[in-house]
Scaffold this motif. Structure first.
Motif, PDB file in Angstrom:
ATOM      1  N   LEU A  32      -3.959  -0.497 -37.052  1.00 55.07           N
ATOM      2  CA  LEU A  32      -3.367  -0.775 -35.746  1.00 55.07           C
ATOM      3  C   LEU A  32      -4.425  -0.985 -34.670  1.00 55.07           C
ATOM      4  O   LEU A  32      -4.187  -1.703 -33.692  1.00 55.07           O
ATOM      5  CB  LEU A  32      -2.440   0.373 -35.350  1.00 55.07           C
ATOM      6  CG  LEU A  32      -1.130   0.484 -36.140  1.00 55.07           C
ATOM      7  CD1 LEU A  32      -0.320   1.681 -35.671  1.00 55.07           C
ATOM      8  CD2 LEU A  32      -0.306  -0.786 -36.008  1.00 55.07           C
ATOM      9  N   ARG A  33      -5.596  -0.384 -34.828  1.00 51.35           N
ATOM     10  CA  ARG A  33      -6.651  -0.595 -33.837  1.00 51.35           C
ATOM     11  C   ARG A  33      -7.072  -2.060 -33.788  1.00 51.35           C
ATOM     12  O   ARG A  33      -7.401  -2.584 -32.715  1.00 51.35           O
ATOM     13  CB  ARG A  33      -7.855   0.296 -34.151  1.00 51.35           C
ATOM     14  CG  ARG A  33      -7.634   1.784 -33.885  1.00 51.35           C
ATOM     15  CD  ARG A  33      -8.957   2.550 -33.989  1.00 51.35           C
ATOM     16  NE  ARG A  33      -8.794   3.970 -33.709  1.00 51.35           N
ATOM     17  CZ  ARG A  33      -8.579   4.897 -34.634  1.00 51.35           C
ATOM     18  NH1 ARG A  33      -8.502   4.545 -35.915  1.00 51.35           N
ATOM     19  NH2 ARG A  33      -8.449   6.164 -34.300  1.00 51.35           N
TER      20      ARG A  33
ATOM     21  N   GLY B 127       4.908  -7.409 -28.580  1.00 52.98           N
ATOM     22  CA  GLY B 127       5.512  -6.150 -28.990  1.00 52.98           C
ATOM     23  C   GLY B 127       4.688  -5.445 -30.050  1.00 52.98           C
ATOM     24  O   GLY B 127       4.610  -4.210 -30.075  1.00 52.98           O
ATOM     25  N   ASN B 128       4.047  -6.231 -30.944  1.00 53.81           N
ATOM     26  CA  ASN B 128       3.194  -5.630 -31.971  1.00 53.81           C
ATOM     27  C   ASN B 128       1.983  -4.943 -31.345  1.00 53.81           C
ATOM     28  O   ASN B 128       1.588  -3.846 -31.745  1.00 53.81           O
ATOM     29  CB  ASN B 128       2.721  -6.705 -32.951  1.00 53.81           C
ATOM     30  CG  ASN B 128       3.864  -7.381 -33.676  1.00 53.81           C
ATOM     31  OD1 ASN B 128       5.008  -6.947 -33.594  1.00 53.81           O
ATOM     32  ND2 ASN B 128       3.564  -8.458 -34.384  1.00 53.81           N
ATOM     33  N   LYS B 129       1.405  -5.601 -30.348  1.00 51.39           N
ATOM     34  CA  LYS B 129       0.235  -5.022 -29.689  1.00 51.39           C
ATOM     35  C   LYS B 129       0.616  -3.783 -28.896  1.00 51.39           C
ATOM     36  O   LYS B 129      -0.112  -2.777 -28.908  1.00 51.39           O
ATOM     37  CB  LYS B 129      -0.411  -6.063 -28.777  1.00 51.39           C
ATOM     38  CG  LYS B 129      -1.633  -5.532 -28.042  1.00 51.39           C
ATOM     39  CD  LYS B 129      -2.347  -6.622 -27.283  1.00 51.39           C
ATOM     40  CE  LYS B 129      -3.601  -6.069 -26.605  1.00 51.39           C
ATOM     41  NZ  LYS B 129      -4.415  -7.121 -25.970  1.00 51.39           N
ATOM     42  N   TYR B 130       1.740  -3.837 -28.199  1.00 52.36           N
ATOM     43  CA  TYR B 130       2.161  -2.678 -27.417  1.00 52.36           C
ATOM     44  C   TYR B 130       2.468  -1.484 -28.327  1.00 52.36           C
ATOM     45  O   TYR B 130       2.233  -0.330 -27.959  1.00 52.36           O
ATOM     46  CB  TYR B 130       3.363  -3.025 -26.549  1.00 52.36           C
ATOM     47  CG  TYR B 130       3.025  -3.959 -25.415  1.00 52.36           C
ATOM     48  CD1 TYR B 130       1.758  -3.975 -24.855  1.00 52.36           C
ATOM     49  CD2 TYR B 130       3.973  -4.833 -24.895  1.00 52.36           C
ATOM     50  CE1 TYR B 130       1.436  -4.836 -23.823  1.00 52.36           C
ATOM     51  CE2 TYR B 130       3.664  -5.696 -23.860  1.00 52.36           C
ATOM     52  CZ  TYR B 130       2.386  -5.702 -23.326  1.00 52.36           C
ATOM     53  OH  TYR B 130       2.065  -6.546 -22.300  1.00 52.36           O
ATOM     54  N   LEU B 131       3.011  -1.758 -29.508  1.00 50.83           N
ATOM     55  CA  LEU B 131       3.224  -0.669 -30.456  1.00 50.83           C
ATOM     56  C   LEU B 131       1.885  -0.045 -30.849  1.00 50.83           C
ATOM     57  O   LEU B 131       1.755   1.185 -30.905  1.00 50.83           O
ATOM     58  CB  LEU B 131       3.946  -1.161 -31.700  1.00 50.83           C
ATOM     59  CG  LEU B 131       4.122  -0.068 -32.765  1.00 50.83           C
ATOM     60  CD1 LEU B 131       5.531  -0.070 -33.317  1.00 50.83           C
ATOM     61  CD2 LEU B 131       3.112  -0.230 -33.901  1.00 50.83           C
ATOM     62  N   ALA B 132       0.885  -0.889 -31.105  1.00 54.57           N
ATOM     63  CA  ALA B 132      -0.439  -0.365 -31.438  1.00 54.57           C
ATOM     64  C   ALA B 132      -0.987   0.474 -30.287  1.00 54.57           C
ATOM     65  O   ALA B 132      -1.655   1.489 -30.503  1.00 54.57           O
ATOM     66  CB  ALA B 132      -1.388  -1.519 -31.768  1.00 54.57           C
ATOM     67  N   GLY B 133      -0.674   0.055 -29.055  1.00 55.40           N
ATOM     68  CA  GLY B 133      -1.092   0.836 -27.900  1.00 55.40           C
ATOM     69  C   GLY B 133      -0.405   2.192 -27.846  1.00 55.40           C
ATOM     70  O   GLY B 133      -1.024   3.199 -27.473  1.00 55.40           O
TER      71      GLY B 133
END
Length: 722
Positions: free
Chosen positions: A675-676, A691-697
């Protein structure tokens, strides 16, 4: 690490430290043993039982802790107990110690290794489950391979304790016997290094290879018996014959032709198989029309007057047929013949592992790939034989008028997609599912969201009901509509229910096409789910016969069949020089309902069933800017990761374009990206992919270095001069 593991680890380290701190190794030297041989022998004769028990305990402890000096202990066994008793004591003591070492490694390390490298170990564990005894026996017989390393490695495998014990005892016996014989001449020994001469090491190594060699010989003998009824051709017409022109067959034949092999593709119906003609393409064309109807109903939400247009069902189905025609050239005979594939229209019949009969001609090939697909499952439902019914195969050619009320049996992906689409086109629909939720393989929360939307779209959803029987009312000839003719009887516990409709759609999954192609005469075994049983290389028990796609499983997806096609072509053309195991570690799946449901890897349900620990991170699409602007805020992104790590175990996306948005997680899992890496990737704004990036955040925030933050605050105060 839990408390029990920590205590065991501390105990082991403490015992090893004590051994070296007290310099107990000085007693395990050849000179010390030779000096005390007479004294020890006299004590053994006077106290045999006590001496044997003490020796057994010392040997077990030494082996279990992987301490140096096992060879000296073995020499001592025969030197003071004699050859017979020495061999017996050493054999059992070494096996008991090795088993304890294996169990300790399994208890301390297996869960950690499986959590960290579980996807990479899957194929290794399958091989151990199948041939673990042979591998272990070979390792035990080869003296060059350290036995303590065998104990450690085997602790990470699923091999049973009983198998490990008896195979270890048998495998270590030849080497033990050599040392026991040497111990009987202890006084003449000058070094333990002289016991195993190069010739003896070579002999034991060859002996160690014998189990694998014998297994290979037995396999070849079994293969000869299997091929005995058939005459292998001296030469072949083709390098590869492919039966079935669906996704799996098309990719297999294309790959073979691309590397200049002579390949023929046999199809009895239409090129493109189910996906083009009755599956993916027509259903997605229907879904597109249904979504347009749904958007019209939301006209006021986007600033338009309510739409007055109505569904022309015949026109919708005509468009579906037109879409099929537009896609047909991609899978046509003309295209594949231009690519170098010889396309043959006709019914294929397998005569032998190398021969296929089609249109009265007998064709020979070095390898044959079976890609015959699957058909809709028809249940053994009382009364069904007397009631006309639809399936995902015949719906497209038989349904031209909108049903007055459609009954759907099955709440899996096919049933949900078709039920919702037809309901959005204005058709009353009732869907019946035996399980307690729609999409039984998905998490309950996902199924609940889908059910809520389907019911809002006009589908009556009945879960937990079993279809008991069906019958049809007599038809009237007066041209009047009359009562709904089909009556479906349901039962749930002590309740009963009768449903009425004029069309019945069966959406209960698909059954592999394994009959009608001559496969019965070859007695090919089937898997429990009815597919052809194939090995990790997609081969049947006959190495020249391979299978791909729905007929082979384990997935019934178009993209999975295409994925297998590459392996089948390469394995067939390069065998026996090189073969590749089919890789199923990262296979995505999507259900094209509204909201869409897309998943790769594990969800919560599967992780709990398999006992795999996980962390769950979730991001709701209602918080995403693009979802807000589009008025499509339903759904979420959810990822399961290894506890404390960013390695992805699985991802589920629910919402618009979920299938497309899943691709980033598929790529990440396939190439070991966490996820990083997704968080560090720049995503265009505003997009749904954010949305994928925000989940990783969200995951990163949950794993902040909390102990470091107060020190950072102090550092910044110092920088401000405060």
């Amino acid at each position: 690490m839990n408390r029990q593991r920590l205590l065991l680890l501390l105990l082991i380290l403490g015992l090893i430290a004590t051994f070296f701190a007290l310099d107990l190794g000085r007693y395990l030297s050849l000179a010390e043993l030779q000096a005390r041989q007479v004294q020890l022998s006299a004590w053994v004769q006077a106290h045999f039982l006590e001496a044997a028990l003490l020796y057994l305990l010392i040997y077990v402890a030494s082996t279990a802790l992987s301490l140096p000096g096992a060879s000296l202990l073995t020499l001592a066994g025969s030197a003071v107990f004699g050859i017979g008793w020495g061999l017996l004591l050493v054999s059992f003591a070494s096996t008991l110690g090795a088993t304890l070492a294996m169990l300790s490694a399994r208890f301390l390390l297996r869960d950690w290794v499986k959590a960290r490298f579980g996807d990479k170990l899957a194929q290794f564990e399958q091989g151990m489950a199948k041939d673990g005894a042979f591998y272990l026996l070979s390792l035990r017989l080869i003296p060059l391979f350290p036995f303590f390393l065998v104990n450690l490695l085997m602790g990470l495998t699923p091999i049973s304790i009983s198998t490990y014990f008896w195979v270890s005892q048998l495998g270590m016996l030849p080497g033990t016997f050599v040392y026991v014989l040497a111990g009987s001449e202890l006084a003449t020994l000058t070094s333990t290094g002289n016991i195993l001469s190069p010739g003896l090491i070579l002999a034991l190594t060859l002996l160690g290879l014998m189990p694998l060699i014998m297994k290979k010989v037995m396999t070849q003998l079994a293969l000869r018996r299997l091929h005995a009824p058939y005459q292998k051709p001296a030469r072949f017409d083709y390098n590869l014959l492919v039966i079935g022109a669906g996704a799996g067959g098309l990719v297999t034949s294309y790959i073979a032709a691309a590397v200049k092999a002579r390949v023929a593709l046999i199809e009895q119906h239409k090129m493109g198989g189910d996906c083009l003609n009755t599956g993916c393409v027509p259903s997605k064309a229907l879904i597109r029309s249904a979504r347009f109807a749904a958007q019209q109903r939301r006209a006021a939400e986007f600033g338009f007057s309510p739409s007055q247009s109505r569904t022309d069902f015949a026109a919708v189905m005509a468009r579906v047929a037109e879409v099929i025609k537009q896609v047909e050239p991609h899978d046509s005979i003309e295209r594949y013949q231009a690519l170098g594939v010889e396309c043959i229209q006709g019914q294929a019949h397998v005569i032998s592992p190398w021969e296929v009969e089609v249109n009265g001609l007998r064709l020979t090939s070095r390898h044959i790939v079976i890609a015959t697909g699957a058909r809709p499952r028809v249940p053994n439902l009382p009364g069904l034989a007397d009631v006309p019914y639809l399936t995902s195969d015949n719906l497209w050619r038989e349904l031209r008028e909108a049903p007055r009320h459609l009954l759907v049996l099955g709440g899996g992906p096919i049933g949900c997609e078709l039920a919702q689409s037809l309901a959005l086109l204005g058709i009353p629909v009732t869907l019946v599912e035996l399980a307690d939720q729609l999409l039984p393989r998905e998490d309950p929360e996902v199924a609940a969201l889908l059910r809520q939307q389907m019911e809002a779209d006009g589908v009556r959803v009945l879960t937990g009901w079993r279809a008991e029987r069906v019958h049809s009312l007599p038809q009237t000839d007066d041209g009047q509509a009359g009562p709904l003719p089909i009556r479906l009887h349901l039962r749930r516990d002590n309740e009963s229910l009768e449903l009425a409709g004029d069309q019945l759609l069966l959406a209960l999954g698909r059954v592999a096409n394994v009959q009608g192609f001559g496969l019965e005469a070859l007695a090919l075994p089937l898997s429990p789910d009815g597919t052809l049983a194939v090995d990790e290389y997609l081969a049947t028990p006959y190495p020249s016969l391979l299978a791909v796609g729905d007929v082979a499983g384990p997935y019934q997806f178009t993209h999975a069949a295409a994925h297998q096609g590459w392996y089948a072509a390469v394995n067939a053309l390069l065998s026996p020089f090189k073969r590749f195991r089919a890789d199923y570690r990262v296979i995505p799946a999507a259900t094209y309902t509204s909201p869409e449901v897309a998943r790769v890897g594990l969800n919560q349900r599967e992780a709990r069933i398999r006992g795999i620990p996980f962390e769950r991170t979730r991001f709701d699409m209602a918080e995403l800017d693009r979802a807000i602007t589009d008025g499509e805020r339903e759904g979420f992104v959810e990822v399961l990761t290894v506890p404390g790590k960013d390695r992805i175990l699985g991802a589920t996306i629910v919402g618009p374009h979920a299938g497309e948005r899943l691709a980033e997680f598929v790529l990440a899992m396939r190439h070991g990206l966490g996820l990083r890496k997704i968080l560090a990737t720049v995503h265009a704004y505003p997009t749904l992919m954010e949305g994928n990036k925000y989940l990783a955040g969200e995951w990163q925030r949950a794993h902040q270095p909390t102990r470091l933050l107060p020190w950072l605050a102090r550092f910044h105060r110092w920088r401000r001069g405060a």
